[in-house]
Structure formats: C-alpha cells, structure tokens
Design a protein around this motif. Structure first.
Motif, PDB file in Angstrom:
ATOM      1  N   LEU A 294       0.844  -1.207   0.000  1.00 30.44           N
ATOM      2  CA  LEU A 294       0.000   0.000   0.000  1.00 30.44           C
ATOM      3  C   LEU A 294       0.872   1.247   0.000  1.00 30.44           C
ATOM      4  N   PHE A 295       1.983   1.171   0.745  1.00 30.58           N
ATOM      5  CA  PHE A 295       2.875   2.332   0.786  1.00 30.58           C
ATOM      6  C   PHE A 295       3.512   2.590  -0.577  1.00 30.58           C
ATOM      7  N   ARG A 296       3.821   1.515  -1.295  1.00 35.12           N
ATOM      8  CA  ARG A 296       4.399   1.696  -2.632  1.00 35.12           C
ATOM      9  C   ARG A 296       3.421   2.448  -3.543  1.00 35.12           C
ATOM     10  N   SER A 297       2.129   2.167  -3.406  1.00 35.06           N
ATOM     11  CA  SER A 297       1.136   2.895  -4.206  1.00 35.06           C
ATOM     12  C   SER A 297       1.180   4.387  -3.903  1.00 35.06           C
ATOM     13  N   THR A 298       1.305   4.707  -2.608  1.00 29.57           N
ATOM     14  CA  THR A 298       1.377   6.115  -2.223  1.00 29.57           C
ATOM     15  C   THR A 298       2.636   6.753  -2.796  1.00 29.57           C
ATOM     16  N   MET A 299       3.737   6.021  -2.770  1.00 32.31           N
ATOM     17  CA  MET A 299       4.990   6.550  -3.330  1.00 32.31           C
ATOM     18  C   MET A 299       4.849   6.824  -4.832  1.00 32.31           C
ATOM     19  N   ARG A 300       4.207   5.911  -5.520  1.00 29.16           N
ATOM     20  CA  ARG A 300       4.060   6.094  -6.982  1.00 29.16           C
ATOM     21  C   ARG A 300       3.194   7.316  -7.276  1.00 29.16           C
ATOM     22  N   TRP A 301       2.145   7.528  -6.468  1.00 32.71           N
ATOM     23  CA  TRP A 301       1.331   8.740  -6.646  1.00 32.71           C
ATOM     24  C   TRP A 301       2.204   9.984  -6.548  1.00 32.71           C
ATOM     25  N   ALA A 302       3.167   9.942  -5.615  1.00 31.45           N
ATOM     26  CA  ALA A 302       4.021  11.111  -5.387  1.00 31.45           C
ATOM     27  C   ALA A 302       5.140  11.231  -6.415  1.00 31.45           C
ATOM     28  N   GLY A 303       5.238  10.263  -7.313  1.00 29.70           N
ATOM     29  CA  GLY A 303       6.300  10.318  -8.312  1.00 29.70           C
ATOM     30  C   GLY A 303       7.630   9.782  -7.819  1.00 29.70           C
ATOM     31  N   LEU A 304       7.598   9.039  -6.702  1.00 29.57           N
ATOM     32  CA  LEU A 304       8.826   8.478  -6.146  1.00 29.57           C
ATOM     33  C   LEU A 304       9.121   7.106  -6.731  1.00 29.57           C
ATOM     34  N   ASP A 305      10.377   6.713  -6.655  1.00 35.46           N
ATOM     35  CA  ASP A 305      10.807   5.374  -7.050  1.00 35.46           C
ATOM     36  C   ASP A 305      10.488   4.429  -5.888  1.00 35.46           C
ATOM     37  N   ASP A 306       9.676   3.399  -6.127  1.00 34.52           N
ATOM     38  CA  ASP A 306       9.255   2.520  -5.027  1.00 34.52           C
ATOM     39  C   ASP A 306      10.145   1.284  -4.880  1.00 34.52           C
ATOM     40  N   GLU A 307      11.324   1.336  -5.478  1.00 27.58           N
ATOM     41  CA  GLU A 307      12.257   0.218  -5.328  1.00 27.58           C
ATOM     42  C   GLU A 307      12.793   0.178  -3.890  1.00 27.58           C
ATOM     43  N   TYR A 308      12.865  -1.009  -3.353  1.00 26.74           N
ATOM     44  CA  TYR A 308      13.347  -1.225  -1.981  1.00 26.74           C
ATOM     45  C   TYR A 308      14.709  -0.550  -1.786  1.00 26.74           C
ATOM     46  N   GLY A 309      14.800   0.293  -0.775  1.00 25.69           N
ATOM     47  CA  GLY A 309      16.084   0.908  -0.428  1.00 25.69           C
ATOM     48  C   GLY A 309      16.498   2.077  -1.290  1.00 25.69           C
ATOM     49  N   HIS A 310      15.653   2.498  -2.226  1.00 25.60           N
ATOM     50  CA  HIS A 310      16.074   3.527  -3.182  1.00 25.60           C
ATOM     51  C   HIS A 310      16.515   4.823  -2.491  1.00 25.60           C
ATOM     52  N   TYR A 311      15.840   5.199  -1.403  1.00 24.70           N
ATOM     53  CA  TYR A 311      16.130   6.485  -0.769  1.00 24.70           C
ATOM     54  C   TYR A 311      17.075   6.389   0.429  1.00 24.70           C
ATOM     55  N   VAL A 312      17.644   5.212   0.646  1.00 19.85           N
ATOM     56  CA  VAL A 312      18.611   5.102   1.747  1.00 19.85           C
ATOM     57  C   VAL A 312      19.793   6.064   1.560  1.00 19.85           C
ATOM     58  N   PRO A 313      20.350   6.190   0.356  1.00 20.36           N
ATOM     59  CA  PRO A 313      21.463   7.134   0.213  1.00 20.36           C
ATOM     60  C   PRO A 313      21.063   8.581   0.505  1.00 20.36           C
ATOM     61  N   ALA A 314      19.794   8.899   0.392  1.00 18.45           N
ATOM     62  CA  ALA A 314      19.328  10.273   0.617  1.00 18.45           C
ATOM     63  C   ALA A 314      18.827  10.491   2.043  1.00 18.45           C
ATOM     64  N   ALA A 315      18.806   9.431   2.844  1.00 19.49           N
ATOM     65  CA  ALA A 315      18.220   9.533   4.184  1.00 19.49           C
ATOM     66  C   ALA A 315      19.248  10.052   5.182  1.00 19.49           C
TER      67      ALA A 315
END
Ligand SMILES: [Fe+2]
Ligand SMILES: [Fe+2]
Length: 339
Positions: free
Chosen positions: A188-209
C-alpha cells in the motif's frame, strides 16, 4: 538494492570489506575503533554510525545485490556491528525510559506515554501546510522502513510463547495483508509513493536519508536482532501502534489536500482502521501479557516504547526545522531525483 555510498570511516570500512574481501577468509583489515571515531552528541545524528549500522542490519533482511550472502554471519562484521551497537545503545539509554511497573500496569503506562502532548506536530504540518515537495520528501524518509514494514517485529515471533505469540502474529498478519499480497502495508505504501512520483524500489532512498531517518529503522533492528531486547521490541511495536490512528488520519487529509485519490491514500486510511484494533492488542495482550509471563520485563517494554516516541520526535523536529528554513530534508537531493 546496492550498497549505499559511505559517509565516513566506519561505513567506508564496511563497504570496502563487503565488496572487496573474501567472506570465507578471516578478515585481517581491522575495523576502525568506534569510540575514537564518533563525535560527541547523540548517535541518532551521526551519519557515519547510522549508515554503517543500517548496512550491517540489512545483511539480515534482504541484503545487497553487490554483497555475497555469506557476509551475514562473518565474525569480523558481527564484531564490528557489536561495537556500533555499544555506541548506539549507550546513546539510547539517555532517552529516558521508565522504571519497572507491575505487569497489570504496563498497558496503562504505555497509554500514558503515548498520549503525551507538546512534541513537534509533524502530522498537523503535513495535513495543513506542507507543499507537495515536502510531502513527497516525507514519503521518501518513511520508505526506508515502510518498504519493509513489520519485518523487524517479526523477529519476535519465534521468541514468544502462548497467547503473547498469538497476539503478535495477529498484528503481523494484518501488516502482511491477511493473505492478500496487494493489501500488505508495504505494498500500500508503494502505491502512495508512486502517486508522489517516487521510485518505489526497496532501499532507493537510503542514500538520501539523513542519520535520524536511518536511526528510526536502526532502533527497530537493534531490538529485533538481539534477543536480549525482546521486551523493548514489543514495547516499540506498541508505541508505533498506539500513536498511529490520529497521525495517519492527518497524513491522509494532507495527501487529499495535495490531490491524492483514494488508492494513494489507502495506506494511511488502512492504518486509521487497523491500528485502532492493533493498539489494544499491542498494549494489553502483547505487552501486558509478556510482562505477566516475565516479571521484570516491564522496564524493557517501556524503554522500547520511550525510544520509539523520542526518535519519532527527533525525526519530526529535524523535518520541520529543515522545511521551515526553506531547505530540503534529504541528505543528497541528487540521489532522490524523483523527489
Ligand atoms: Fe502497518
Ligand atoms: Fe498496525
């Protein structure tokens, strides 16, 4: 996912070891001493420490595409993780915690802790003020944990018995969709991410966190992967569940204000519903039940809950301060290109 770029000597040692050494051969390149390298100040703002910890823990979840799976139990890496955890737990011990209470008072004490007021109002900000870019950044931060939502607490299941085990499984079954893959909360969270235009791949935003975002995940993992901290793991879960319904209602309102349809808001709406039930199970059947089985465990339960609440506040404070200063909250905006 691939190993993220290091942020200092600790994470650099780990990344170099995991990618260039042979996991079957004893590692002769000794790890840098954690106590020498860490700066003063709380461990949850130490980028190098938190990234190194996060990578050590990830070896026990899905691992990295570029890391041999045999590193998971390599003695040099486990020893390194132990040093990081000493520093991590020492910092957490300063977060307050709570003295022991009778098992019958555990649920009520958790209720008191989770109903505290006066903390940073992140959910109110997201409901009323955040612009689309800030809301999107918020989702990128959350994705570090939410794409493996419920997994840390599942480590508690084999360590429990009787009705307490049943209580945890009941909560976790809902988190994993009750037999429907599309209803898994991480999905369900991946759906929300896609709505926001985010990449929903596991770990994608770890480098930015930033460190504090990684710390929120590392808190769960230190409790999950050390059986000695089982009580704290359960208390942590209770605090999550007991502070979920109100904020998720506000996140949903914020997403609606920014144009999210029903499907994109389902993640938040599901938590408004499900966690109204989960919080009761977690406080009474899980934590109260575990304390009744294990006299003396109440202080650990309340410690886990207190740490959860304190780090949530730290993250909220960090996000609000960045946004109110007109700055991004992500460490490496270029790495989070979709944000
Ligand atoms: Fe959930
Ligand atoms: Fe829940």
């Amino acid at each position: 996912m691939k190993l993220p770029p290091p942020r200092g000597r600790l994470s650099a040692w780990l990344v170099t070891t995991l990618t260039s050494a042979d996991p079957t051969v004893q590692c002769h390149e000794s790890a840098p001493p954690v106590h020498v390298l860490v700066p003063d100040g709380p461990a949850w703002h130490d980028d190098d420490l938190q990234l190194a910890l996060w990578c050590c823990y990830e070896l026990h979840y899905r691992g990295f595409d570029d890391v041999d799976e045999r590193w998971e139990w390599n003695p040099a890496v486990i020893g390194f993780r132990g040093m990081l955890e000493q520093r991590w737990l020492a910092s957490l011990s300063g977060l307050g915690g709570h003295g022991a209470v009778p098992s019958a008072a555990v649920a009520g004490t958790l209720t008191g802790l989770t109903r505290r007021t006066g903390g940073p109002d992140l959910s109110g900000y997201l409901a009323r003020e955040a612009d689309r870019g800030q809301f999107t950044e918020y989702l990128a931060h959350r994705s570090v944990y939410q794409l493996k939502e419920a997994d840390p607490h599942s480590f508690g299941i084999p360590r429990l018995t009787g009705p307490v085990k049943t209580a945890l499984v009941e909560i976790q079954a809902d988190e994993y969709g009750g037999g429907l893959p599309g209803r898994m909360h991480s999905e369900l969270f991946r759906s929300t991410m896609r709505w926001a235009g985010l990449d929903d791949e596991y770990g994608h935003y770890v480098p930015a966190a930033p460190a504090v975002t990684l710390a929120v995940s590392n808190l769960m993992s230190v409790f999950a992967l050390n059986r000695r901290w089982l009580g704290a793991l359960l208390g942590h879960l209770a605090a999550l569940e007991m502070t979920s319904t109100g904020p998720n209602r506000r996140y949903s309102a914020g997403a609606r204000r920014l144009g999210a349809g029903e499907a994109a808001r389902r993640y938040f709406d599901e938590h408004v519903q499900a966690d109204a039930v989960h919080e009761q199970i977690a406080a009474h059947d899980l934590c109260g039940g575990y304390a009744a089985q294990h006299p003396g465990a109440s202080a650990d339960i309340l410690f886990g809950a207190s740490c959860c609440l304190a780090l949530d506040d730290e993250l909220a404070r960090y996000l609000l301060s960045r946004w109110r200063a007109g700055r991004t909250s992500l460490v490496l905006p270029s790495a989070a290109s979709a944000a």
